[in-house]
Enzyme design. Structure first.
Site, PDB file in Angstrom:
ATOM      1  N   TYR A 156      77.121  55.887  36.011  1.00 37.26           N
ATOM      2  CA  TYR A 156      76.439  57.140  36.348  1.00 37.26           C
ATOM      3  C   TYR A 156      77.449  58.113  36.952  1.00 37.26           C
ATOM      4  O   TYR A 156      78.275  57.731  37.790  1.00 37.26           O
ATOM      5  CB  TYR A 156      75.309  56.887  37.346  1.00 37.26           C
ATOM      6  CG  TYR A 156      74.048  56.360  36.716  1.00 37.26           C
ATOM      7  CD1 TYR A 156      73.174  57.214  36.050  1.00 37.26           C
ATOM      8  CD2 TYR A 156      73.731  55.004  36.782  1.00 37.26           C
ATOM      9  CE1 TYR A 156      72.004  56.734  35.467  1.00 37.26           C
ATOM     10  CE2 TYR A 156      72.565  54.512  36.205  1.00 37.26           C
ATOM     11  CZ  TYR A 156      71.711  55.384  35.551  1.00 37.26           C
ATOM     12  OH  TYR A 156      70.558  54.899  34.971  1.00 37.26           O
ATOM     13  N   GLU A 157      77.362  59.383  36.529  1.00 37.86           N
ATOM     14  CA  GLU A 157      78.313  60.388  37.000  1.00 37.86           C
ATOM     15  C   GLU A 157      77.637  61.593  37.641  1.00 37.86           C
ATOM     16  O   GLU A 157      78.310  62.463  38.202  1.00 37.86           O
ATOM     17  CB  GLU A 157      79.206  60.824  35.832  1.00 37.86           C
ATOM     18  CG  GLU A 157      79.939  59.642  35.205  1.00 37.86           C
ATOM     19  CD  GLU A 157      80.914  60.027  34.109  1.00 37.86           C
ATOM     20  OE1 GLU A 157      81.109  61.236  33.877  1.00 37.86           O
ATOM     21  OE2 GLU A 157      81.486  59.113  33.484  1.00 37.86           O
ATOM     22  N   HIS A 158      76.295  61.643  37.570  1.00 34.64           N
ATOM     23  CA  HIS A 158      75.531  62.749  38.139  1.00 34.64           C
ATOM     24  C   HIS A 158      74.328  62.160  38.882  1.00 34.64           C
ATOM     25  O   HIS A 158      73.717  61.196  38.416  1.00 34.64           O
ATOM     26  CB  HIS A 158      75.057  63.706  37.053  1.00 34.64           C
ATOM     27  CG  HIS A 158      76.158  64.168  36.144  1.00 34.64           C
ATOM     28  ND1 HIS A 158      77.061  65.148  36.498  1.00 34.64           N
ATOM     29  CD2 HIS A 158      76.516  63.764  34.889  1.00 34.64           C
ATOM     30  CE1 HIS A 158      77.916  65.337  35.512  1.00 34.64           C
ATOM     31  NE2 HIS A 158      77.611  64.515  34.525  1.00 34.64           N
TER      32      HIS A 158
END
Length: 307
Positions: A156-158
């Site tokens: 996950y990046e956001h």
């Protein structure tokens, strides 16, 4: 008669040396090679990628995302994961075939990624943490068993939630999948961004003992990173994820970080000489296909047990 003062001092020195040695012991060099594939739909297959028999090889399917797939505008599903990789070329049958042909191969799936649909950011956005955990365990167990996968990666990046919520949800997911024997290993894929690091370091603090590898995205640093800078970054992230197996990485096209033809293997050779090369991972096979996988071959040659 009791021990002499000299004998007592000698014993204390010996014990101190043992304690110091144990404190310094940790992960050692490894022959682990990991590569993401499937997110860019460039028709790459498992068999396209060269596999050195002297490495432990992990394919990482990209991505499974807890968003809907049935509309032009995907939306969060509160933990009900769907497959977003190239299933035409990376099917359950293809997984079975590559694992049957190469006993040193394992296959994992990665969660989240940067975007979903037409470039919309893929947010970690549970509407109910407890329900998210339950849904995630159920839906991912089904996908993992259908594809006969071995592990899970978290990318996950956001985020639309606080770090402690991310840590609890993902930590409990990994805990349950491992406890149930659904997966045998887990990894995380953070990069040097303040928000991202807050979330992953919270996860590491609470559940680091269950996370086998840290696929740190060193290619997210600026393009043109030097060997010296890379090694400083590696030291910094090894401190952030203390005791973890932090893996050096590169992006196939050299568009970020320390490029594979710009000193990456020099840096890895130094880490290897220090006993700190815990493996290498690559983003991604989809792009490497057009390059003939030359850097994959070089990576595996460096870490191969026959090298």
């Amino acid at each position: 008669m009791g021990p002499s003062l000299l004998q007592t001092l000698a014993l204390l020195v010996f014990q101190a040396l043992i304690i110091t040695s144990c404190a310094k012991s940790g992960p050692k060099n490894s022959n682990l090679f990991r590569e993401y594939l499937g997110a860019e739909f460039k028709q790459v297959t498992f068999s396209d990628v060269p596999i050195n028999s002297g490495v432990e090889f992990h394919y990482i399917l990209s991505f499974a995302i807890d968003y809907t797939t049935a509309s032009s505008s995907p939306s969060p599903t509160n933990g009900k994961f769907n497959v977003f990789w190239d299933t035409d070329n990376l099917s359950p049958g293809a997984v079975a075939a590559i694992k049957a042909k190469h006993p040193n191969v394992k296959v994992a799936l990665s969660l989240g990624g940067d975007s979903v649909g037409d470039g919309e950011s893929a947010f970690f956005d549970p509407s109910s943490p407890e329900t998210w955990i339950s849904n995630a365990v159920s839906s991912l167990t089904q996908i993992i068993q259908e594809y006969n996968l071995d592990g899970i990666d978290v990318d996950y990046e956001h985020f639309k939630t606080k770090p402690d919520t991310f840590a609890r949800c993902v930590g409990q997911l990994i805990t349950t999948l491992k406890k149930n024997g659904v997966v045998s290993f887990a990894s995380i894929a953070p990069f040097d961004d303040e928000e991202v690091q807050r979330h992953y370091m919270a996860l590491w603090k609470g559940y680091g003992d269950l996370i086998d590898y840290v696929n740190f995205q060193f290619y997210a640093y600026d393009e043109g990173t030097t060997v010296a800078q890379f090694l400083r970054y590696f030291d910094e992230q090894s401190g952030n994820y203390g005791g973890g197996k932090v893996l050096p990485s590169f992006i196939s096209d050299g568009s970020g970080g320390l490029a594979p033809d710009g000193g990456f293997f020099t840096a890895c050779s130094k880490l290897k000489s220090e006993g700190r090369l815990y493996g290498i991972f690559v983003w991604c096979a989809d792009d490497s296909k057009g390059l003939g996988f030359k850097y994959e071959k070089q990576s595996q040659a460096l870490i191969s047990i026959s090298h």
